[in-house]
Structure formats: structure tokens, C-alpha cells
Enzyme design. Structure first.
Site, PDB file in Angstrom:
ATOM      1  N   CYS A   1       0.810  -1.225   0.000  1.00  0.00           N
ATOM      2  CA  CYS A   1       0.000   0.000   0.000  1.00  0.00           C
ATOM      3  C   CYS A   1       0.838   1.269   0.000  1.00  0.00           C
ATOM      4  CB  CYS A   1      -0.956  -0.009   1.186  1.00  0.00           C
ATOM      5  SG  CYS A   1      -2.154  -1.336   1.045  1.00  0.00           S
TER       6      CYS A   1
ATOM      7  N   HIS B   1      -3.317   7.222   2.171  1.00  0.00           N
ATOM      8  CA  HIS B   1      -3.744   5.895   1.729  1.00  0.00           C
ATOM      9  C   HIS B   1      -5.101   5.567   2.362  1.00  0.00           C
ATOM     10  CE1 HIS B   1      -3.897   1.740   0.763  1.00  0.00           C
ATOM     11  NE2 HIS B   1      -3.728   1.345   2.000  1.00  0.00           N
TER      12      HIS B   1
ATOM     13  N   ASN C   1     -10.242   0.010  -0.389  1.00  0.00           N
ATOM     14  CA  ASN C   1      -8.777   0.075  -0.415  1.00  0.00           C
ATOM     15  C   ASN C   1      -8.279  -0.523  -1.731  1.00  0.00           C
ATOM     16  OD1 ASN C   1      -6.030  -0.288  -0.071  1.00  0.00           O
ATOM     17  ND2 ASN C   1      -6.184  -1.166   1.990  1.00  0.00           N
TER      18      ASN C   1
HETATM   19  O1  UT7 Z   1      -3.855  -1.156   3.518  1.00  0.00           O
HETATM   20  C1  UT7 Z   1      -2.904  -1.962   4.128  1.00  0.00           C
HETATM   21  C2  UT7 Z   1      -2.896  -1.817   5.588  1.00  0.00           C
HETATM   22  N1  UT7 Z   1      -4.115  -2.317   6.157  1.00  0.00           N
HETATM   23  C3  UT7 Z   1      -4.757  -1.637   7.086  1.00  0.00           C
HETATM   24  O2  UT7 Z   1      -4.348  -0.550   7.437  1.00  0.00           O
HETATM   25  C4  UT7 Z   1      -5.950  -2.287   7.720  1.00  0.00           C
HETATM   26  C5  UT7 Z   1      -5.869  -2.219   9.222  1.00  0.00           C
HETATM   27  N2  UT7 Z   1      -6.960  -2.916   9.906  1.00  0.00           N
HETATM   28  C6  UT7 Z   1      -8.254  -2.523   9.868  1.00  0.00           C
HETATM   29  O3  UT7 Z   1      -8.601  -1.614   9.132  1.00  0.00           O
HETATM   30  C7  UT7 Z   1      -9.226  -3.171  10.798  1.00  0.00           C
HETATM   31  O4  UT7 Z   1      -8.526  -3.946  11.742  1.00  0.00           O
HETATM   32  C8  UT7 Z   1     -10.290  -4.063  10.102  1.00  0.00           C
HETATM   33  C9  UT7 Z   1     -11.267  -3.198   9.302  1.00  0.00           C
HETATM   34  C10 UT7 Z   1      -9.618  -5.065   9.189  1.00  0.00           C
HETATM   35  C11 UT7 Z   1     -11.113  -4.799  11.165  1.00  0.00           C
HETATM   36  O5  UT7 Z   1     -11.707  -3.891  12.059  1.00  0.00           O
HETATM   37  P1  UT7 Z   1     -11.548  -4.082  13.634  1.00  0.00           P
HETATM   38  O6  UT7 Z   1     -12.292  -2.986  14.262  1.00  0.00           O
HETATM   39  O7  UT7 Z   1     -10.076  -4.198  13.941  1.00  0.00           O
HETATM   40  O8  UT7 Z   1     -12.320  -5.424  13.883  1.00  0.00           O
HETATM   41  P2  UT7 Z   1     -11.775  -6.767  14.576  1.00  0.00           P
HETATM   42  O9  UT7 Z   1     -10.867  -7.498  13.664  1.00  0.00           O
HETATM   43  O10 UT7 Z   1     -11.301  -6.426  15.942  1.00  0.00           O
HETATM   44  O11 UT7 Z   1     -13.124  -7.588  14.722  1.00  0.00           O
HETATM   45  C12 UT7 Z   1     -14.178  -7.179  15.622  1.00  0.00           C
HETATM   46  C13 UT7 Z   1     -15.318  -8.162  15.515  1.00  0.00           C
HETATM   47  C14 UT7 Z   1     -14.879  -9.637  15.588  1.00  0.00           C
HETATM   48  O12 UT7 Z   1     -15.893 -10.358  16.272  1.00  0.00           O
HETATM   49  P3  UT7 Z   1     -15.718 -10.740  17.834  1.00  0.00           P
HETATM   50  O13 UT7 Z   1     -14.479 -11.567  17.898  1.00  0.00           O
HETATM   51  O14 UT7 Z   1     -15.605  -9.428  18.546  1.00  0.00           O
HETATM   52  O15 UT7 Z   1     -16.970 -11.487  18.120  1.00  0.00           O
HETATM   53  C15 UT7 Z   1     -14.836 -10.077  14.156  1.00  0.00           C
HETATM   54  O16 UT7 Z   1     -15.050 -11.455  14.004  1.00  0.00           O
HETATM   55  O17 UT7 Z   1     -15.958  -8.033  14.241  1.00  0.00           O
HETATM   56  C16 UT7 Z   1     -16.016  -9.302  13.578  1.00  0.00           C
HETATM   57  N3  UT7 Z   1     -15.876  -9.084  12.144  1.00  0.00           N
HETATM   58  C17 UT7 Z   1     -16.923  -8.776  11.354  1.00  0.00           C
HETATM   59  N4  UT7 Z   1     -18.240  -8.647  11.616  1.00  0.00           N
HETATM   60  C18 UT7 Z   1     -19.043  -8.301  10.572  1.00  0.00           C
HETATM   61  C19 UT7 Z   1     -14.740  -9.085  11.389  1.00  0.00           C
HETATM   62  N5  UT7 Z   1     -15.040  -8.794  10.112  1.00  0.00           N
HETATM   63  C20 UT7 Z   1     -16.377  -8.601  10.059  1.00  0.00           C
HETATM   64  C21 UT7 Z   1     -17.273  -8.258   9.027  1.00  0.00           C
HETATM   65  N6  UT7 Z   1     -18.581  -8.138   9.322  1.00  0.00           N
HETATM   66  N7  UT7 Z   1     -16.867  -8.056   7.763  1.00  0.00           N
END
Ligand code: UT7
Length: 332
Positions: A116, A256, A286
Site C-alpha cells: 500500500c 492511503h 482500499n
Molecule cells: O492497507 C494496508 C494496511 N491495512 C490496514 O491498514 C488495515 C488495518 N486494519 C483494519 O482496518 C481493521 O482492523 C479491520 C477493518 C480489518 C477490522 O476492524 P476491527 O475494528 O479491527 O475489527 P476486529 O478485527 O477487531 O473484529 C471485531 C469483531 C470480531 O468479532 P468478535 O471476535 O468481537 O466477536 C470479528 O469477528 O468483528 C467481527 N468481524 C466482522 N463482523 C461483521 C470481522 N469482520 C467482520 C465483518 N462483518 N466483515
């Protein structure tokens, strides 16, 4: 003699027609519009459809538009650099294919792979060729067909990424315009948290790698988020401090587009007003190497000659950094 700087003198872009909405994604995996919008800021993304179509089939359109807008004879372009993590083939370079499709018969060309951060790495690399005094017309492309490496059964990644391409022309100027400064950083510790495991020399494609779904993006979102939010904000601030800029001096943050929350945190640390942040994550998601040039493409008319722009990116590797540039033209 006054210093030669590299100025962006034009922008081209291309986004595929097919719109994959949050609603459609929620019929494919267990997700919903509310979760995606609040956690990422994304509403929809573009997907390149069609058998045998790759990244170069978007990048060529961005470059052709750029040549037309800047009234450039393709034979005058001396170098094309393409930032991508989804090359058409492992080799030859996608840049070679783009140049062949757009008539850049006199340009040498190659790819840069920095995930990225690819576009900002490629932009400062292209700028160095111009600043050397030896090159007068360099095209820098950022393009990715992320849908080719996304697992549409994995809700943690498939909601994030989209396809697209953007391109800029770099030309010399002796005015105090163009790329003024950059800071780039890398740390290979990131491989564990963000990668596509198979298909390279370490784990060549096999029946097993396909069965194990190892030809798709793997991301430990939480860990990447922490690294991204700290580094993107810190380096945007570092480059401001190094150039004696306050939040009032900066006209635009061109960051980004990985997650709206990361961009908001960067803006806040820079002390910028919300109106100074270019955003298109809600429409494209993204697009990896294409996020930053696609912002310039979308907002070109609003950018004015002399505007102070901070670009900032963070991505797989890990790779990250920031660029300070002064916009060099008004759009008629
Ligand atoms: O571009 C390259 C660099 N990449 C980045 O900068 C991305 C960095 N990361 C992020 O943007 C975020 O971490 C994500 C958008 C990928 C995820 O968001 P988050 O707020 O960190 O969510 P999480 O991974 O902590 O998940 C929270 C909850 C989980 O459920 P539990 O364990 O709390 O029950 C996940 O299973 O949300 C659940 N979850 C979803 N629920 C509905 C994960 N993906 C989804 C989804 N829909 N698509």
C-alpha cells in the site's frame, strides 16, 4: 543554478464499472452495511470483471487519459514506473505491458512492489530521475486488481479491497513546486501480519496451496491497524516538522485509503481541519497502490497551484512513509 524539482503536471485514472456494494457483500459473507461503514468507512468498491483481464487493463486506460490530458506524445515519455502487488504475471513487469499498450516506445519501465506504500515509493523514485536532470517526462502509475487475490469467503478481508488505477506525469521545474521532501520506512517484521503466502518462490503454487486457500490476502487486522495508525500519523507529523509546517500551512492530506479511522487519527495528530482531507474510501475501498493517485484524480479541480500537500501511506511489508509536495498547476 536553481535546483531542479519534479512536479506533477497531470493526473489520469480509471475505475472499473462494476460496483460491489456492502449490501451485495452481505449476501456473500456474514457481514452487514452497518459494521462495514462504522469500522472502515467503506460503502462500495469497484471490481474489474472479464476473463483474462489484469491490472494492466486498468492502468493502460489511466495512462492513455493522462497522455491526452497533458497533450503528451507517447514517444516523448522516457520512463514508466508501476506500483502494484497484483502484477499481470510474475514477470514480465506490468509496467512493460502498460508501456506496450500505450505506445511508450522509447520509455524503459519497471514495477515497484511496496504494497500500500507502493505509489509513494514510486513517486519519490520517479522524482529522483527528474531531479537528476537527465529525464524530462516520467509516468508513475499505481494500479491493483485486488479482487484477483481476495478470498470472497473471508469477511475480514473481502469487505475492504477494490480494484482501480491512477497515474501521474512528472516533469522538471525550477519553481519552488513539486516533490519537496519524503521519508520512507520499511520493516520486514510485517510479513507475519499481512501477506499472500503462496505463489512466490518460497511456496510455489501447488494443489496443496490452492486447497489451503494460500493464494489470497491474509491480514491480522487488529495488529496491522495498530502499526498503521501509529506510523502513518507519526510520519505525516515528522515531515511537517522537518519542513516547518503547521496544520494551518497544510492544504490537503492525501492519505492511503485503508480505513477511515486511521485517516481520522492521522488528521487529528497533524492538527488539520476535516475539510482538508481528501477521501474516496467510501466509493472505492482500499485499492492498494491506486488509492493516492485516484484521490488526486477525483479532486484535481480543487487543487490549486502552490497548495501544500502531505501524502501518507502504510502497508504490507511493513512499508510506510510520507511525502511533502507543492501542487504545480491549476486545472482549467
Ligand atoms: O492497507 C494496508 C494496511 N491495512 C490496514 O491498514 C488495515 C488495518 N486494519 C483494519 O482496518 C481493521 O482492523 C479491520 C477493518 C480489518 C477490522 O476492524 P476491527 O475494528 O479491527 O475489527 P476486529 O478485527 O477487531 O473484529 C471485531 C469483531 C470480531 O468479532 P468478535 O471476535 O468481537 O466477536 C470479528 O469477528 O468483528 C467481527 N468481524 C466482522 N463482523 C461483521 C470481522 N469482520 C467482520 C465483518 N462483518 N466483515
Amino acid at each position: 543554478m536553481s535546483k531542479i524539482r519534479a512536479a506533477i503536471t497531470g493526473v489520469g485514472g480509471y475505475m472499473p464499472d462494476y460496483i460491489l456494494t456492502n449490501e451485495e457483500l452481505s449476501t456473500m459473507v456474514d457481514t452487514n452495511d452497518e459494521w462495514i461503514t462504522t469500522r472502515t468507512g467503506i460503502k462500495e468498491r469497484r471490481i474489474l470483471k472479464g476473463e483474462g483481464k489484469g491490472t494492466s487493463d486498468m492502468a493502460d486506460k489511466a495512462v492513455l487519459q493522462l497522455l491526452e490530458k497533458t497533450k503528451t506524445n507517447p514517444e516523448d515519455v522516457e520512463l514508466l514506473i508501476c506500483a502494484t502487488v497484483t502484477p499481470d504475471h510474475v514477470f514480465p513487469a506490468t509496467a512493460n505491458l502498460i508501456a506496450a499498450k500505450t505506445g511508450l516506445v522509447n520509455a524503459f519501465n519497471y514495477d515497484i512492489g511496496a504494497a500500500c506504500s507502493g505509489f509513494i515509493y514510486a513517486l519519490s523514485t520517479g522524482a529522483a530521475f527528474i531531479e537528476s536532470g537527465r529525464y524530462k517526462k516520467v509516468i508513475v502509475v499505481g494500479a491493483d486488481k485486488m479482487s484477483s487475490i481476495i478470498d470472497y469467503t473471508d469477511r475480514t478481508t473481502c469487505i475492504i479491497f477494490g480494484d482501480g488505477a491512477g497515474a501521474v506525469m512528472l516533469e522538471p521545474t525550477t519553481e519552488e513546486m513539486g516533490i519537496i521532501d519524503f521519508i520512507h520506512k520499511s520493516d520486514g517484521c510485517g510479513v507475519d501480519y499481512l501477506h499472500m503466502k503462496a505463489g512466490g518462490s518460497r511456496y510455489p503454487a501447488s494443489e496443496e496451496t490452492v486447497r489451503n486457500r494460500e493464494h489470497f490476502v491474509y491480514q491480522d487486522g487488529k495488529t496491522v491497524f495498530k502499526f498503521a495508525v501509529n506510523n502513518m500519523a507519526d510520519y505525516a507529523v515528522k515531515i511537517m516538522e522537518r519542513n516547518n509546517l503547521t496544520g494551518d500551512d497544510v492544504d490537503w492530506l492525501v492519505a492511503h485509503q485503508a480505513n477511515k479511522r486511521i485517516i481520522d487519527a492521522t488528521r487529528s495528530k497533524m492538527g488539520l481541519d476535516e475539510k482538508k482531507v481528501l477521501m474516496n474510501i467510501e466509493r472505492y475501498g482500499n485499492t492498494t497502490s491506486a488509492t493516492i493517485p485516484s484521490l488526486l484524480w477525483d479532486y484535481e479541480k480543487q487543487l490549486k497551484k502552490g497548495d501544500n500537500i502531505i501524502m501518507a501511506a502504510f502497508g504490507g511489508g511493513f512499508t510506510w512513509g510520507a511525502i511533502y509536495l507543492k501542487w504545480a498547476y491549476d486545472t482549467k
